[in-house]
Write a protein that holds these residues in place. Sequence first.
Motif, PDB file in Angstrom:
ATOM      1  N   ARG A 298       0.815  -1.226   0.000  1.00  0.00           N
ATOM      2  CA  ARG A 298       0.000   0.000   0.000  1.00  0.00           C
ATOM      3  C   ARG A 298       0.848   1.275   0.000  1.00  0.00           C
ATOM      4  NH1 ARG A 298      -5.285  -1.000   0.405  1.00  0.00           N
ATOM      5  NH2 ARG A 298      -5.973  -2.938   1.353  1.00  0.00           N
TER       6      ARG A 298
ATOM      7  N   ILE B 295       1.979   1.871  -3.507  1.00  0.00           N
ATOM      8  CA  ILE B 295       0.843   2.328  -4.320  1.00  0.00           C
ATOM      9  C   ILE B 295       0.605   3.812  -4.089  1.00  0.00           C
ATOM     10  CG2 ILE B 295      -1.658   2.151  -4.666  1.00  0.00           C
ATOM     11  CD1 ILE B 295      -1.345  -0.879  -4.038  1.00  0.00           C
ATOM     12  N   ALA B 296       0.628   4.231  -2.833  1.00  0.00           N
ATOM     13  CA  ALA B 296       0.431   5.654  -2.512  1.00  0.00           C
ATOM     14  C   ALA B 296       1.535   6.504  -3.128  1.00  0.00           C
ATOM     15  CB  ALA B 296       0.382   5.847  -1.000  1.00  0.00           C
TER      16      ALA B 296
ATOM     17  N   THR C   6       1.023   6.594  -6.943  1.00  0.00           N
ATOM     18  CA  THR C   6      -0.152   7.406  -7.260  1.00  0.00           C
ATOM     19  C   THR C   6       0.208   8.890  -7.212  1.00  0.00           C
ATOM     20  OG1 THR C   6      -1.663   5.707  -6.448  1.00  0.00           O
ATOM     21  CG2 THR C   6      -2.530   7.953  -6.597  1.00  0.00           C
TER      22      THR C   6
ATOM     23  N   VAL D 170       2.261   9.726 -10.338  1.00  0.00           N
ATOM     24  CA  VAL D 170       1.423   9.818 -11.540  1.00  0.00           C
ATOM     25  C   VAL D 170       0.583  11.098 -11.509  1.00  0.00           C
ATOM     26  CG1 VAL D 170      -0.516   8.756 -12.763  1.00  0.00           C
ATOM     27  CG2 VAL D 170       1.393   7.338 -11.987  1.00  0.00           C
ATOM     28  N   ASP D 171       0.033  11.431 -10.352  1.00  0.00           N
ATOM     29  CA  ASP D 171      -0.742  12.670 -10.230  1.00  0.00           C
ATOM     30  C   ASP D 171       0.129  13.889 -10.545  1.00  0.00           C
ATOM     31  OD1 ASP D 171      -2.970  11.194  -9.531  1.00  0.00           O
ATOM     32  OD2 ASP D 171      -2.850  11.673  -7.383  1.00  0.00           O
TER      33      ASP D 171
ATOM     34  N   CYS E 220       9.497   4.613 -10.029  1.00  0.00           N
ATOM     35  CA  CYS E 220       8.846   3.835 -11.093  1.00  0.00           C
ATOM     36  C   CYS E 220       9.745   2.717 -11.615  1.00  0.00           C
ATOM     37  CB  CYS E 220       8.436   4.748 -12.241  1.00  0.00           C
ATOM     38  SG  CYS E 220       7.209   5.975 -11.790  1.00  0.00           S
TER      39      CYS E 220
END
Length: 97
Positions: free
Chosen positions: A32, A35-36, A39, A42-43, A73
């Motif tokens: 998790r 993932i955060a 994210t 990407v944002d 990444c």
Amino acid sequence: MDTTCLEYRLTEEERRHFEKEGYFVAQDVLPRDLIAKLTAIVDRLEAEHRPKMGLEPHKALNLLDFIGRDAACLELLDWPRTFAKVWDILGWHIQLY
């Protein structure tokens, strides 16, 4: 190569599903916190590049070579829980374009 990836090779069920449907879902492969982190990356990339490309909010954004735009990444390239699955589907001669 981190040989722990061999513990996560493609299962026969995954192979059958892939051959029938053209995809399968790999569950719970990323922690998790990663993932955060991804994210947020990407944002950030979307917020930076969407205006430069003149794209409206709901238009598709195709950012080539995104994997080289942040070191976090790069971890995805040979992630142990997915790398062997990709290798089992595509063969050993995998390239990133």
